[in-house]
Design an enzyme around this catalytic site. Structure first.
Site, short mmCIF file in Angstrom:
data_model
loop_
_atom_site.label_atom_id
_atom_site.label_comp_id
_atom_site.label_asym_id
_atom_site.label_seq_id
_atom_site.Cartn_x
_atom_site.Cartn_y
_atom_site.Cartn_z
CB THR A 1 -0.92 0.05 1.24
OG1 THR A 1 -0.11 0.25 2.40
CG2 THR A 1 -1.72 -1.22 1.38
CB CYS A 2 0.41 4.56 -1.39
SG CYS A 2 -1.21 5.16 -0.96
CG ASP A 3 0.10 4.24 5.73
OD1 ASP A 3 1.18 4.53 6.29
OD2 ASP A 3 -1.01 4.56 6.20
#
Ligand SMILES: *Cc1c(COP(=O)(O)O)cnc(C)c1O
Length: 376
Positions: free
Chosen positions: A323-325
């Site tokens: 994910t882009c976290d």
């Protein structure tokens, strides 16, 4: 990984990421614990893996169930589990949920404060209640030593008050911490429990229930002690502190029952470097903290990972989720190494992933669907 799971992965080639659980292992773990800890009634902690095939299998083997919410209670009831076989083992419950559970026939509840006891006296009159106490969790990879429980002296007072409030003061519970590596913690917890039994007896309140909680381990890194060492410590402690007059004993294993029975298969999405001469490669998998591996928070649980290149030369890696976290990193500090020949598109397996994974996966963060589950 069992042969059955290996065959399933080859024959079905499921889309990744996915959890595959071998129900034969769930069953043998349950039966083994039940046999080795024959003093105790087993209340499976549903939260560890609430999948219906697991609950049904355990129901068919006469297990009891420890529920953390009204929803887990209603799930068990819908599967035909009798309410007498279910405890509402959480110390933090909405008043309306206590009432719903009581109306459904649940008669065993946990508490750790006067405020919760008051809720129970209103919405579950006449029910049996047990008090969770604080005990040391040293040696647990996933401690549960702060948020739940009260000190011994308060437990004694609360249990003595419970009968005046129209409840049945049943006894004491504790949790030595999840994924407990140190069997010696049991002695301390049992000693504290026995002191409470003695102190309430002096005040005319006879307790009858001792709830050992969970903590029984699965096989992550580094290698773990055997279940039998925990069992021996429990038996020794019971003998030392309770002698021949054992109360009714229950245990609430969660992780141990499905943990080693499942694997997660994942695909390598990207392998890259942050500079031309970087020492560590970054390996991005298609699963991370949000996809079903929240227990890698602070790298607390260190899963074993298999690749198609095991046995070949390895090098240091950071392992991260898709994910882009920024927080979606799996292992950065724990000195993981993976084969130098590992390639984008390879499938890797995360072992002993049957507990505390699928039910934790997000419903759609970044658009990724929840973890797929197969029970075979
Ligand atoms: C989570 C929990 C368990 C199960 O713990 P494991 O470490 O998974 O065995 C048992 N009892 C209670 C009250 C819990 O909250």
């Amino acid at each position: 990984m069992t042969e059955k799971i290996q065959r399933f992965l080859v024959d079905e080639r499921p889309e990744t990421p996915c959890l595959v659980v071998d129900l034969d292992v769930v069953k043998s773990n349950f039966l083994q614990l039940k046999e080795q800890l024959s003093e105790a009634e087993i209340f499976y902690a549903v939260k560890a893996n609430p999948a219906e095939p697991i609950l049904s299998l355990l129901r068919d083997h006469e297990s009891n169930f420890d529920a953390a919410s009204i929803f887990e209670i209603e799930q068990c009831l819908a599967l035909g589990v009798a309410p007498e076989k279910i405890s509402f083992g959480h110390t933090i419950k909405k008043q309306s949920h206590i009432k719903r559970a009581f109306d459904a026939g649940i008669r065993l509840f946990a508490f750790d404060s006067i405020q919760e006891l008051e809720k129970l006296s209103i919405s579950a009159p006449g029910a049996s209640v047990f008090c969770r106490i604080l005990t040391p969790n040293d040696g647990a990879d996933w401690p549960l030593s702060d948020k739940f429980g009260c000190v011994q002296a308060l437990a004694v007072d609360l249990l003595c008050q419970a009968s005046d409030m129209g409840l049945v003061p049943a006894g004491v519970s504790f949790h030595v911490g999840s994924q407990q590596r140190n069997p010696s913690v049991w002695g301390d917890a049992l000693a504290k429990s026995a002191e409470i039994f003695a102190a309430t007896a002096k005040r005319g309140v006879t307790l009858s229930l001792l709830n050992l909680g969970g903590g029984f381990p699965s096989q992550y890194k580094p290698p773990m002690c055997e279940l039998s060492e925990h069992i021996k410590a429990i038996k020794d402690g019971l003998r030392q502190y309770f002698g021949d007059s054992l109360p009714r004993i229950i245990a609430e294993p969660g992780r141990y029952i499905p943990g080693d029975a499942g694997i997660i298969q994942s695909e390598v999405v990207l392998i890259s470097q942050k500079s031309l001469n970087a020492e560590k490669r970054w390996v991005y998998l298609d699963i991370g903290k949000f996809g079903g591996l929240p227990e890698v928070l602070d790298e607390a649980i260190k899963y074993r990972i298999c690749t198609p290149h095991d046995g070949e030369e390895t090098g240091p890696v950071v392992i991260a989720g898709p994910t882009c976290d920024e927080v979606d990193v799996i292992y950065e500090e724990s000195d993981y190494e993976l084969p130098l020949n590992l390639a984008i598109g390879d499938r890797v397996e995360i072992l002993s992933a049957g507990a505390y994974t699928a039910s934790y996966s997000s419903v759609g963060f970044n658009g990724f669907p929840p973890l797929k589950e197969y029970y075979i």
